[in-house]
Design a protein around this motif. Structure first.
Motif, PDB file in Angstrom:
ATOM      1  N   GLY A  65     -17.084 -29.152  10.594  1.00  0.00           N
ATOM      2  CA  GLY A  65     -16.232 -28.084  10.086  1.00  0.00           C
ATOM      3  C   GLY A  65     -15.813 -28.317   8.653  1.00  0.00           C
ATOM      4  N   PHE A  66     -14.794 -27.588   8.251  1.00  0.00           N
ATOM      5  CA  PHE A  66     -14.266 -27.746   6.896  1.00  0.00           C
ATOM      6  C   PHE A  66     -12.778 -27.417   6.919  1.00  0.00           C
ATOM      7  N   ALA A  67     -12.105 -27.878   5.898  1.00  0.00           N
ATOM      8  CA  ALA A  67     -10.674 -27.603   5.715  1.00  0.00           C
ATOM      9  C   ALA A  67     -10.491 -26.931   4.363  1.00  0.00           C
ATOM     10  N   PHE A  68      -9.348 -26.286   4.179  1.00  0.00           N
ATOM     11  CA  PHE A  68      -9.089 -25.670   2.877  1.00  0.00           C
ATOM     12  C   PHE A  68      -7.586 -25.615   2.624  1.00  0.00           C
ATOM     13  N   VAL A  69      -7.233 -25.424   1.379  1.00  0.00           N
ATOM     14  CA  VAL A  69      -5.844 -25.196   0.971  1.00  0.00           C
ATOM     15  C   VAL A  69      -5.873 -24.348  -0.290  1.00  0.00           C
ATOM     16  N   SER A  70      -4.893 -23.441  -0.411  1.00  0.00           N
ATOM     17  CA  SER A  70      -4.857 -22.524  -1.551  1.00  0.00           C
ATOM     18  C   SER A  70      -3.904 -22.971  -2.645  1.00  0.00           C
ATOM     19  N   ALA A  71      -2.800 -23.586  -2.258  1.00  0.00           N
ATOM     20  CA  ALA A  71      -1.812 -24.026  -3.249  1.00  0.00           C
ATOM     21  C   ALA A  71      -0.939 -25.100  -2.617  1.00  0.00           C
ATOM     22  N   ILE A  72      -0.382 -25.956  -3.470  1.00  0.00           N
ATOM     23  CA  ILE A  72       0.478 -27.051  -3.014  1.00  0.00           C
ATOM     24  C   ILE A  72       1.721 -27.105  -3.900  1.00  0.00           C
ATOM     25  N   GLU A  73       2.856 -27.264  -3.257  1.00  0.00           N
ATOM     26  CA  GLU A  73       4.118 -27.517  -3.962  1.00  0.00           C
ATOM     27  C   GLU A  73       4.697 -28.838  -3.457  1.00  0.00           C
ATOM     28  N   VAL A  74       5.076 -29.697  -4.366  1.00  0.00           N
ATOM     29  CA  VAL A  74       5.791 -30.936  -4.040  1.00  0.00           C
ATOM     30  C   VAL A  74       6.934 -31.068  -5.044  1.00  0.00           C
ATOM     31  N   PHE A  75       8.167 -31.040  -4.569  1.00  0.00           N
ATOM     32  CA  PHE A  75       9.284 -31.207  -5.496  1.00  0.00           C
ATOM     33  C   PHE A  75      10.477 -31.821  -4.774  1.00  0.00           C
ATOM     34  N   SER A  76      11.312 -32.484  -5.563  1.00  0.00           N
ATOM     35  CA  SER A  76      12.490 -33.168  -5.020  1.00  0.00           C
ATOM     36  C   SER A  76      13.503 -32.162  -4.510  1.00  0.00           C
ATOM     37  N   ALA A  77      14.071 -32.464  -3.364  1.00  0.00           N
ATOM     38  CA  ALA A  77      15.169 -31.656  -2.845  1.00  0.00           C
ATOM     39  C   ALA A  77      16.478 -32.103  -3.501  1.00  0.00           C
ATOM     40  N   PRO A  78      17.496 -31.261  -3.529  1.00  0.00           N
ATOM     41  CA  PRO A  78      18.802 -31.682  -4.062  1.00  0.00           C
ATOM     42  C   PRO A  78      19.358 -32.849  -3.258  1.00  0.00           C
ATOM     43  N   ASN A  79      20.193 -33.649  -3.896  1.00  0.00           N
ATOM     44  CA  ASN A  79      20.834 -34.757  -3.185  1.00  0.00           C
ATOM     45  C   ASN A  79      21.619 -34.231  -2.001  1.00  0.00           C
ATOM     46  N   ASP A  80      21.537 -34.941  -0.893  1.00  0.00           N
ATOM     47  CA  ASP A  80      22.269 -34.596   0.327  1.00  0.00           C
ATOM     48  C   ASP A  80      21.873 -33.240   0.894  1.00  0.00           C
TER      49      ASP A  80
END
Length: 821
Positions: A172-187
């Motif tokens: 088979g195959f896998a795919f992804v269209s977009a990725i977001e990685v960002f820090s959440a606010p403290n607490d």
């Protein structure tokens, strides 16, 4: 339920204002447009870097992938969804995206999957799995025919985040269209106060921030759909119409005024303005509904018997004044929070947002039901309940939670709660064996979000008997200073342990000795008590009230710093201590007078006054000169308004000291403090605990036992032997009468604390100068009107350790002054 046009216009303008006013800037912020060599904007607010570009390709760990473009993109779809990164099967090691983490803590991870058909690939049929730093969060995603966005929250404490996306089968195959990685606010996700809702009771769920969370639902209750453009964390909030189980039970509520974040427990990062400006409340106008009902929502979560974080958002936009709204919260028909009073929890400010976190298990149908409804404390004429927002997140891989996993842990939780409940019932029966008691109302004992409203860094000290104008804003003390001043919370410096946590002896930079009360996870008292202490003690100063030096709420800590009281609690000078000699009778009277002065100032120092609600011998502290000061204001609250006789609220206090009328009716007045103080008076006289379950039945409750002896005229038989030969009969007689009147069954029959103070001053005068061998003959009731006082003298505390004789008219001139004493 159509939306009014003025509401739509208001919320649109609010959205524009919100984005321009307070944009969140995460420390780590990676946005990838997968399968593309150009950048793409999303909702006109953020730019996604093409992962085929020179800069973007650095995040890919392998070149064994394919960039794919949609040959026929829909004209109205975002450019972000016109391309995809394809990962064919057979790659070893599996391909991955790698991101450098510069700031440890909770991170948002969003994966966008936009299926389309292209030569050689039909993305709607792709089945694959996703791992985040080795943890499986998706496995065999089913056929998708539209855009799917998967959002996860992951606490990252290593310098690298690896996102692995690989097909379920080698062919088979896998795919992804977009990725977001960002820090959440403290607490953003906190560990303290989150409750695990079980069939029998609510237990504390620990280490929530260490779990991997998958967002399942994010609902703007009573409001419009919100897109990433309307949210500082770029989230999407859906409307709640499709989840209401009985639409006739609810009606929309909204306001055009923005939320008051300055005194609330939430920020715009917790939820945007629009969530807190709209709500669903009870539709009391529907004649087909019964007088009491709940509003209920049903949320399908797909998985059965799986733990979920349920975050509920509240903002009282429906009440016209404080203390109108009391309601209960249910999850899957189990009581999660009773008698929620938003105005009390938010410093008595309306329209101030907050949220509460629960962890609950989905039912056997894969559903989570949330309900809100009026509590028993509600005024029947205006009973109401509301909800502003709901977020539900699935708990993945719950292996690090202290509550454990599996059936055994769940059974232990249930068993522990049942045994704890039985023990509490037995103690209630012992303390109130002569009274039929209703079920107590446990209000305000909810774990809420940390303080986000205080500013400042210096210590504040004001004069006795005044209200501080600077308030709590100058009371912040850094965690580093407290840590240094307590030798990193050295256990050898512990001077007490209470419901809130441990109390340490410490010192500040200027060598001021202080007592440091540090909250503990899972403590019986939490953030509401923390906020209450700061609110009250930052506004008042009095010689007989323990002063708040400062507070700290860094690193999810809840720490209160007080002036150090060298001699400790009154209780340790009466009994139960091998290091402190028992106080003399004169010393005990002076201590009681000092405590009464502090309590009198609480009751009369403002228009509404303050009711302490937990007067007891351990909350009366002594300084180096044995000057008494009332302490621990965590359960305190404002008294009734001028046109009210009482405050309706859940029962709080300590067994043995608790006003029986308050216990029965849940109606709090300043006379409730008077009852508790009366118990303290008997405790001072008899030197035994307010409740001792080990004694025979008729002696268990001190107040009842002492009053019985008092009515027999034999109270002298149970006086503390250490002081029995020191007390003049006239002094004992008047002291006993005062204590007995304080402990009357009904508040209307009790004296005010001002009357009690006058009587205690008179008792001290009798002890100093009264007859040696017989009780004083008194014409009139000293706890009644002032007629019997007019010719009497009493003793004055000059504030410097000396005393003098003054007339009763001088006493009253001091008691009634606006400044207090």
């Amino acid at each position: 339920m159509a939306f009014p046009i003025n509401l739509i216009i208001t919320l649109l303008f609010s959205s524009l204002f919100q984005i321009s006013f307070a944009a969140f800037t995460p420390t780590d912020n990676y946005l990838l447009n997968c399968g593309a060599n150009t950048n793409a904007s999303f909702f006109s607010t953020r730019s996604f870097l093409g992962d085929s570009s020179r800069q973007g390709s650095a995040f890919l760990s392998t070149d064994r992938s394919i960039s794919l473009s949609d040959p026929n993109p829909p004209p109205d779809s975002p450019a972000l969804y016109h391309t995809a990164r394809i990962f064919p099967g057979g790659s070893s090691p599996p391909p991955a995206y790698k991101f450098t983490v510069t700031s440890n803590g909770t991170h948002f991870i969003r994966l966008h999957f936009a299926p389309f058909k292209a030569p050689g690939f039909d993305l709607t049929s792709a089945k694959f799995r996703v791992l985040l730093n080795g943890f499986s969060v998706m496995n065999c995603l089913a056929t998708i025919n539209s855009v799917v966005v998967k959002e996860f929250l992951l606490k990252i404490d290593v310098p690298l985040l690896e996102i692995s996306i690989s097909p379920s089968k080698p062919s088979g195959f896998a795919f992804v269209s977009a990725i977001e990685v960002f820090s959440a606010p403290n607490d953003y996700i906190i560990d303290k106060g989150t409750k695990l809702v079980t069939p029998n009771s609510a237990q504390i769920f620990s280490n929530l921030s260490s779990q991997i969370l998958e967002t399942v639902h994010r609902i703007n209750v009573g409001g419009l759909k919100l897109t990433p453009f309307n949210d500082t964390l770029w989230r999407t909030w859906l409307v709640d119409d499709n989840y209401l189980l009985l639409k006739a039970a609810a009606k929309r509520a909204w306001t055009t005024n923005p939320p008051n974040y300055q005194t609330g427990g939430a920020t715009r990062e917790i939820a945007p303005d629009n969530v807190y400006m709209t709500a669903q409340e009870m539709d009391r106008d529907d004649q087909e509904l019964q007088a009491r009902f709940n509003i209920s929502w049903g949320f399908p979560v797909g998985s059965r018997r799986v733990l979920h974080l349920v975050r509920l958002h509240f903002c009282d936009i429906v009440s016209s004044s404080l203390n109108q709204l009391y309601f209960n919260v249910f999850i899957n028909d189990y009581l999660a929070a009773r008698d929620v009073d938003l105005s009390t929890l938010n410093f008595h400010v309306l329209a101030s947002p907050l949220y509460i976190d629960f962890v609950a298990e989905s039912d056997h149908d894969g559903m989570l039901r949330v309900s809100v409804g009026p509590s028993d404390l509600s005024n029947p004429a205006r009973a109401n309940a509301l909800l502003n927002g709901v977020e539900i997140m699935r708990v993945l891989n719950p292996v690090r939670s202290k509550v454990g996993s599996g059936k055994k842990s769940f059974l232990w939780i249930i068993l522990g709660s049942v045994l704890g409940s039985l023990a509490l019932l037995v103690l209630c029966g012992l303390c109130f064996c002569r009274r039929k008691s209703k079920k107590t109302k446990r209000s305000e004992s909810i774990g809420w979000t940390p303080l986000r409203r205080f500013r400042g860094s210096s210590n504040s000290r004001t004069t006795e008997g005044t209200v501080s104008s600077s308030g709590y804003q100058t009371l912040r003390i850094s965690f580093a200073e407290i840590q240094s001043g307590t030798n990193n919370f050295d256990r050898s410096l512990v001077i007490g342990v209470g419901g809130f946590g441990m109390v340490f002896k410490g010192s500040l930079k200027d060598n001021t000795k202080v007592a440091v009360k540090r909250g503990m996870p899972g403590s019986r008292q939490g953030l509401p008590e923390f906020l209450s202490e700061i609110t009250i003690l930052s506004k008042i100063r009095h010689r007989h009230l323990v002063s708040l030096v400062g507070y700290c709420e860094e690193q999810s800590e809840m720490i209160l710093v007080y002036e150090y009281m060298d001699k400790g609690p009154l209780k340790s000078h009466l009994y139960g201590s091998t290091t402190n000699a028992p106080l003399s009778w004169k010393q005990r009277l002076e201590v009681c007078i000092g405590a009464a002065r502090g309590l009198h100032y609480l009751h009369t120092g403002s228009s509404q006054g303050i009711i302490h609600r937990d007067i007891k011998s351990t909350n009366i502290l002594l300084d180096d000169n044995y000057v008494a000061k009332v302490a621990d204001f965590g359960l305190s609250r404002s008294g009734p308004c001028l046109d009210e006789t009482h405050v309706s609220t859940g029962v709080k206090g300590s067994f043995g000291y608790l006003d029986p009328e308050y216990f029965r009716r849940q109606q709090l007045t300043d006379k409730s403090d008077v009852y508790s103080f009366g118990v303290v008076l008997f405790e001072v006289l008899c030197a035994r605990p307010a409740v001792d379950p080990l004694l025979v039945r008729e002696q268990v409750n001190l107040a009842e036992w002492a009053i019985e002896w008092q009515r027999k005229g034999m109270l002298d038989q149970i006086v503390d032997p250490n002081i029995a030969d020191q007390i003049k009969p006239c002094s004992l007689k008047k002291f006993a009468e005062t204590a007995e009147k304080c402990c009357a069954d009904y508040g209307v029959d009790r004296p005010t604390i001002g009357d009690v103070l006058w009587n205690l001053e008179h008792v001290l005068q009798l002890q100093v100068s009264g007859p040696l061998d017989k009780p004083e003959e008194v014409s009139g009731d000293l706890t009644g009107s002032g007629t019997a006082r007019s010719g009497s003298n009493t003793v004055r505390d000059n504030g410097d350790g000396t005393s003098g004789i003054i007339s009763s008219t001088q006493v009253f001139s001091q008691l009634m002054t606006n400044n207090g004493r």
